[in-house]
Design a protein around this motif. Structure first.
Motif, short mmCIF file in Angstrom:
data_model
loop_
_atom_site.label_atom_id
_atom_site.label_comp_id
_atom_site.label_asym_id
_atom_site.label_seq_id
_atom_site.Cartn_x
_atom_site.Cartn_y
_atom_site.Cartn_z
N ILE A 70 43.10 -12.66 -65.64
CA ILE A 70 42.53 -13.87 -65.04
C ILE A 70 41.80 -13.47 -63.77
O ILE A 70 42.25 -12.60 -63.02
CB ILE A 70 43.64 -14.90 -64.75
N ASP A 71 40.62 -14.08 -63.53
CA ASP A 71 39.88 -13.74 -62.31
C ASP A 71 40.09 -14.79 -61.24
O ASP A 71 40.89 -15.72 -61.41
CB ASP A 71 38.38 -13.55 -62.63
N HIS A 85 38.33 -17.18 -60.33
CA HIS A 85 37.82 -18.51 -60.68
C HIS A 85 38.60 -19.14 -61.83
O HIS A 85 38.11 -20.06 -62.48
CB HIS A 85 36.34 -18.41 -61.04
N GLU A 86 39.80 -18.60 -62.10
CA GLU A 86 40.68 -19.11 -63.15
C GLU A 86 40.12 -18.90 -64.56
O GLU A 86 40.51 -19.59 -65.49
CB GLU A 86 40.99 -20.61 -62.94
N HIS A 87 39.19 -17.95 -64.72
CA HIS A 87 38.67 -17.63 -66.04
C HIS A 87 39.57 -16.57 -66.68
O HIS A 87 39.87 -15.54 -66.05
CB HIS A 87 37.24 -17.09 -65.96
N PHE A 98 40.29 -13.78 -69.62
CA PHE A 98 39.62 -12.87 -70.56
C PHE A 98 40.66 -12.16 -71.40
O PHE A 98 41.70 -11.76 -70.91
CB PHE A 98 38.78 -11.83 -69.81
N GLY A 151 34.25 -8.81 -68.03
CA GLY A 151 35.16 -9.56 -67.16
C GLY A 151 36.21 -8.65 -66.53
O GLY A 151 36.54 -8.80 -65.35
N ASN A 171 36.44 -7.85 -62.55
CA ASN A 171 37.69 -8.16 -61.84
C ASN A 171 38.18 -6.96 -61.05
O ASN A 171 38.62 -7.09 -59.90
CB ASN A 171 38.75 -8.59 -62.87
#
Length: 463
Positions: free
Chosen positions: A53-54, A56-58, A60, A80, A84
């Motif tokens: 998770i990055d 920005h709450e994305h 991968f 991603g 990160n």
């Protein structure tokens, strides 16, 4: 694979805690831990068993269903992961560049014997008065040049003023308390407050506004109690105090470099406030100014090019503790790996925070316990983990949580001699026994820490 990453972190942490019995520099396990955590994370990510998770709450993941844009999904996931890793490396580099700049300025000042100017400010034979003088210097200096450097400077000063080692270790131990308390209310006073400041968890004004009074209480109460103890009664017998000018070995440049160096370090928060640029850029500017002046200043009467190298910034750079810089690199990257791994639908450290919140609903007690933990284990990874545990969107800059973390992690380490960088430095320089410190000093540090914490909670509750 998640278990392997966590086990790697825990084993590395344990080795760091027991660096003295193992006689192993803590930089070694920190570097191994940082590299291996990311290596295991990468292996787990690429075989689809771990997601990341990055910021920005994305989320991968390589574990995608067959068919469709499977190849494109993998490409996005790989990009991603790389982004990160670079993001966390960039955040870590900001802290390291800042520390390198600050450490270099301090070393340049030290080469010019700038800190010897402080010796001329001590004009007392009273043990009690000397205690408050060196304690006050430790509290103020640590807020400017960081608590570790302030401790080293004052221990060196005390070696000249207090020849009796049995008495001197009392002063040195109390300086550890003063230095840690002084570093807690300044964004440049401790590595942990610097991390919170650069990570946009606290502001300079917010940190000073809410922590200056608790920090003063944390420093003053132990000193007040100690001033009534037997070691600080009577007068000191010292040749330096008998003839304070006789041992003066300052250079022509000592006073100039002292005030220039301290002034340029203090300028960094001002630079950030005025320009809104990251602090490391301000530190680069400050280092450039101090370096420039050091190239043209004349430390001695008959100063020539042959002697120039002894006072140069190149010499100062060679004296920096690069092992400490690499230790922070390893620790911060290892914590970043845990922050990146997805557990449920959040990062692993965030999941830990949610679990703690369910077990101990009162957040103040969680942070208070953090102070005790910082006395046992290093406060840098504790604060790094805390920054990953609590979401910046939920706890904005200058939230009570961040201020209390800064106070607890910064001052709690005083309760044990191994609980802070200042304590470890004092222990090494004066060979202070762990058990002696625990019996004689820990209770003083405890009452200061607890009283300051109570004052902090009261201030935050009222205002």
């Amino acid at each position: 694979m998640l278990t392997a990453v966590i086990a790697c972190f825990i084993i590395g942490y344990i080795v760091i805690v027991f660096e003295h019995p193992l006689r192993l520099d803590k930089t070694v396990p920190a570097l191994l831990m940082g590299a291996l955590c990311w290596a295991l994370l990468s292996l787990g990510f690429n075989n689809g068993s771990l997601a990341i998770i990055d910021g920005h709450e994305h989320i991968f993941s390589m574990a995608t269903d067959a068919g469709g844009d499977h190849a494109m999904d993998h490409l996005v996931a790989e990009e991603g992961f790389t982004a990160n890793l670079l993001h966390h490396l960039g955040k870590t580099a900001e802290i390291l560049i800042f520390l390198i700049g600050a450490m270099t300025i301090v070393e340049i000042v030290d080469l010019h014997r700038g800190f010897d100017v402080l010796k001329g400010w001590v004009r007392t034979r009273s043990r009690k008065r000397l205690l408050w003088i060196v304690g006050g210097l430790g509290f103020i200096l640590s807020a400017i040049i960081d608590n570790l450097t302030a401790t080293i400077v004052l221990v060196t000063l005390l070696r000249k003023l207090v020849p009796d080692r049995d008495l001197r270790i009392w002063y040195v131990s109390l300086i550890v308390i003063a230095a840690n308390a002084g570093g807690a209310w300044s964004p440049i006073g401790d590595v942990t407050t610097t991390m919170l400041w650069i990570g946009k968890r606290v502001s300079t004004a917010g940190l000073m506004e809410f922590l200056i009074v608790p920090s003063i209480v944390c420093f003053a109460l132990p000193f007040l109690v100690a001033s009534f103890l037997k070691p600080f009664q009577g007068e000191i017998i010292s040749d330096e105090l008998d003839n304070p000018e006789g041992g003066d070995d300052r250079l022509l440049s000592s006073r100039t470099m002292l005030f220039l160096g301290l002034g340029m370090i203090v300028f960094v928060p001002i630079f950030k406030t005025l320009t809104h640029l990251p602090p490391y850029l301000g530190m680069m500017l400050s280092l450039g100014v101090v370096w420039l002046v050091s190239e043209y200043i004349h430390p001695e009467e008959d100063f020539d090019e042959e002697r120039k190298a002894a006072y140069s910034a190149h010499k100062a750079l060679s004296r920096i503790e690069m092992s400490s810089i690499l230790f922070f690199l390893g620790i911060l990257m290892a914590v970043a790996a845990l922050e990146t791994i997805v557990v449920g639908d959040v990062g692993a450290l965030r999941a830990v925070a949610e679990s703690l919140q369910s077990v101990i609903p009162n957040q103040d007690w969680v942070i208070f316990i953090l102070g005790f933990l910082s006395a046992i284990i290093d406060n840098v990874p504790l604060v790094a983990a805390s920054m990953g545990m609590y979401d910046l969107a939920e706890y904005a800059i200058d939230d009570k949580l961040w201020h209390f973390i800064a106070y607890s992690a910064g001052t709690g380490g005083s309760m044990l001699i191994i609980g802070s960088a200042a304590g470890v430095a004092a222990m090494g320089m004066e060979r202070i026994d762990f058990i002696w410190y625990f019996k004689k000093i820990s209770w003083l540090a405890l009452i200061g820490f607890a009283a300051g914490a109570a004052v902090f909670v009261a201030i935050e509750t009222i205002f």
